[in-house]
Design a protein around this motif. Structure first.
Motif, PDB file in Angstrom:
ATOM      1  N   GLU A 100       0.625  -1.135  -0.085  1.00 47.75           N
ATOM      2  CA  GLU A 100      -0.161  -0.254   0.163  1.00 47.75           C
ATOM      3  C   GLU A 100       0.719   1.039   0.050  1.00 47.75           C
ATOM      4  O   GLU A 100       1.737   1.305   0.862  1.00 47.75           O
ATOM      5  N   GLN A 102       0.445   4.610   1.156  1.00 48.57           N
ATOM      6  CA  GLN A 102       0.032   5.217   1.846  1.00 48.57           C
ATOM      7  C   GLN A 102      -0.421   4.597   3.288  1.00 48.57           C
ATOM      8  O   GLN A 102      -1.024   3.162   3.087  1.00 48.57           O
ATOM      9  N   GLU A 103      -0.016   5.145   3.924  1.00 46.50           N
ATOM     10  CA  GLU A 103       0.223   4.260   5.648  1.00 46.50           C
ATOM     11  C   GLU A 103      -1.583   3.951   5.228  1.00 46.50           C
ATOM     12  O   GLU A 103      -2.360   5.304   6.577  1.00 46.50           O
ATOM     13  N   THR A 104      -1.862   2.693   5.861  1.00 52.90           N
ATOM     14  CA  THR A 104      -3.353   2.729   6.771  1.00 52.90           C
ATOM     15  C   THR A 104      -3.057   1.193   7.568  1.00 52.90           C
ATOM     16  O   THR A 104      -2.211   0.604   6.642  1.00 52.90           O
TER      17      THR A 104
ATOM     18  N   PHE B  34      -9.127   8.934   9.221  1.00 56.64           N
ATOM     19  CA  PHE B  34      -9.380   7.914   9.035  1.00 56.64           C
ATOM     20  C   PHE B  34     -10.509   7.905   9.173  1.00 56.64           C
ATOM     21  O   PHE B  34     -10.787   8.241  10.478  1.00 56.64           O
ATOM     22  N   PHE B  51      -6.245  11.538   2.328  1.00 59.82           N
ATOM     23  CA  PHE B  51      -4.768  11.898   2.526  1.00 59.82           C
ATOM     24  C   PHE B  51      -3.976  13.073   1.812  1.00 59.82           C
ATOM     25  O   PHE B  51      -3.498  14.321   2.264  1.00 59.82           O
TER      26      PHE B  51
END
Lengths: 116, 114
Positions: A100, A102-104, B34, B51
């Motif tokens: 990924e 993006q940091e998720t 989030f 983001f």
């Protein structure tokens, strides 16, 4: 998303004992984390599990109480040591995936711990 | 220090009502935002994330959230809720400089009357 499993799913323990919780992911991840969710409260980060080195602990959490291991890119353990009733909580691991951009973070199902 | 506030602790709605759950954060720099949802007896799931780019983000199950930088807010919305939306909703923030460290809000319990 990939599958994250935790064992045990729940346990009832006696004061003064220790419990080791396992987190297994079905694919390689860049980061693994451990959280605590106390009854009626939100999630609090305990530590970042670093592969091949000591975990990075957040303020208020120490290695002697919550030793963590991460021997490879898909597995980590959290031990809750010398337990007291105040440790009754849900313990969750979370992961970030290498693929990924993006940091998720994705979360495991949690381990529900009751200390008597 | 960063923090996330969810002012509604428990929201009760009837089916088909519109939903808006508030989320405000405190951090002056670039953030990632989030919303996570925890259905009864299930584990935490990612609902949507922001983001960069379009501040109106669409997630799963008809949910959306709007990032308003000037208000430090990231409110969650759904035009018409269903009984199956009964769950706990958590807003969360990571600061760009802190990479993966997520700060969670206290959560909002949503109850839908059938």
């Amino acid at each position: 998303s990939a599958v994250i499993s935790q064992k045990p799913s729940r346990d009832i323990c006696q004061r003064g004992t220790s419990l080791t919780i396992q987190c297994q992911v079905d694919s390689q991840v860049t980061m693994m984390f451990w959280y605590r969710q106390q009854p009626g409260q939100s999630l609090t980060l305990i530590a970042t599990a670093n592969q091949g080195s000591e975990a990075t602990y957040e303020s208020g959490f120490v290695i002697d109480k919550f030793p963590i291991s991460r021997p490879n890119l898909t597995f980590s353990t959290l031990t809750v040591s010398n337990m007291s009733p105040e440790d009754s909580s849900i313990y969750l691991c979370s992961v970030e995936y290498r693929r990924e951009p993006q940091e998720t973070q994705y979360f495991g199902p949690g381990t529900r711990l009751l200390v008597l | 220090a960063q923090s996330v506030s969810q002012h509604n602790h428990h929201v009760i709605l009837s089916e088909a009502a519109s939903l808006e759950l508030g989320c405000n954060y405190s951090y002056g720099g670039t953030v990632n935002l989030f919303w996570y949802v925890q259905y009864p007896g299930q584990h935490l799931q990612l609902l949507l994330k922001y983001f960069s780019g379009d501040p109106l983000v669409k997630g799963i199950k008809g949910f959306e959230a709007e990032f308003i930088k000037s208000k430090f807010s990231f409110n969650l919305r759904k035009p018409s809720v269903q009984w199956s939306d009964t769950a706990e909703y958590f807003c969360a923030v990571t600061a760009y400089s802190s990479a993966s460290k997520i700060i969670f809000g206290s959560g909002t319990r949503l109850s839908i009357r059938p």
